[in-house]
Write a protein that holds these residues in place. Structure first.
Motif, PDB file in Angstrom:
ATOM      1  N   ALA A  26       2.534   3.495  -1.281  1.00 32.85           N
ATOM      2  CA  ALA A  26       2.305   2.308  -0.656  1.00 32.85           C
ATOM      3  C   ALA A  26       1.467   1.939  -0.284  1.00 32.85           C
ATOM      4  O   ALA A  26       0.354   2.846  -0.179  1.00 32.85           O
TER       5      ALA A  26
ATOM      6  N   ARG B 183      -0.518 -10.876   0.467  1.00 37.62           N
ATOM      7  CA  ARG B 183      -0.984  -9.789  -0.281  1.00 37.62           C
ATOM      8  C   ARG B 183      -0.659  -9.384  -1.695  1.00 37.62           C
ATOM      9  O   ARG B 183      -1.454  -9.229  -2.723  1.00 37.62           O
TER      10      ARG B 183
ATOM     11  N   SER C  91      -0.939  -4.291  -0.754  1.00 34.83           N
ATOM     12  CA  SER C  91      -0.804  -4.172   0.194  1.00 34.83           C
ATOM     13  C   SER C  91       1.072  -4.311  -0.413  1.00 34.83           C
ATOM     14  O   SER C  91       1.767  -3.721   1.135  1.00 34.83           O
TER      15      SER C  91
ATOM     16  N   LYS D 186       4.133  -2.151  -1.136  1.00 34.71           N
ATOM     17  CA  LYS D 186       5.356  -1.770  -0.285  1.00 34.71           C
ATOM     18  C   LYS D 186       6.818  -1.294  -1.296  1.00 34.71           C
ATOM     19  O   LYS D 186       6.617  -1.502  -2.430  1.00 34.71           O
TER      20      LYS D 186
ATOM     21  N   SER E 236       6.905   5.239  -1.050  1.00 40.77           N
ATOM     22  CA  SER E 236       6.712   5.887   0.562  1.00 40.77           C
ATOM     23  C   SER E 236       5.489   6.734   0.299  1.00 40.77           C
ATOM     24  O   SER E 236       5.690   8.042  -0.130  1.00 40.77           O
TER      25      SER E 236
END
Length: 124
Positions: free
Chosen positions: A14, A67, A85, A87, A124
């Protein structure tokens, strides 16, 4: 019929970045709009970003605005998706396609068979 070929996916943490490529061996690449789409497990394929035939206008889904950046190089018959960036919710198989752009919202009507896509996994 020619299929677009996606590449550049991978596993990233992430906050990291990836750059996807979409190559299509068609002589008329430069006349088509290009769209990037993605499909997460258990979900339908969704629009990510698109670009007009000459790169003059770009569009992006709200979830990736600011992003992700779409671009193209018509001399190389290639389009790109710069993803920053990242996620965990960006995890999906990413596809590109070429076609006609409909309306003013960036919708691309796919004109070629779908390729294999490229897997993007964000941890993550």
């Amino acid at each position: 019929q020619v299929q677009p070929v996606e590449s550049g996916g991978g596993l990233v943490q992430a906050g990291g970045s990836l750059r996807l490529s979409c190559a299509a061996s068609v002589r008329t690449f430069s006349i088509y709009a290009v769209g990037w789409f993605r499909q997460a497990p258990g979900k339908e394929r969704e629009f990510v970003a698109s670009i007009t035939w000459n790169g003059g206008s770009t569009y992006a889904a709200d979830s990736v605005k600011g992003r992700f950046t779409i671009s193209r190089d018509n001399a190389k018959n290639t389009a790109y998706l710069q993803m920053n960036s990242l996620k965990p919710e960006d995890t999906a198989v990413y596809y590109c396609n070429l076609g006609r752009m409909r309306g003013n919202d960036g919708t691309v009507l796919p004109g070629f068979p779908w390729g294999q896509g490229t897997q993007v996994t964000v941890s993550s």
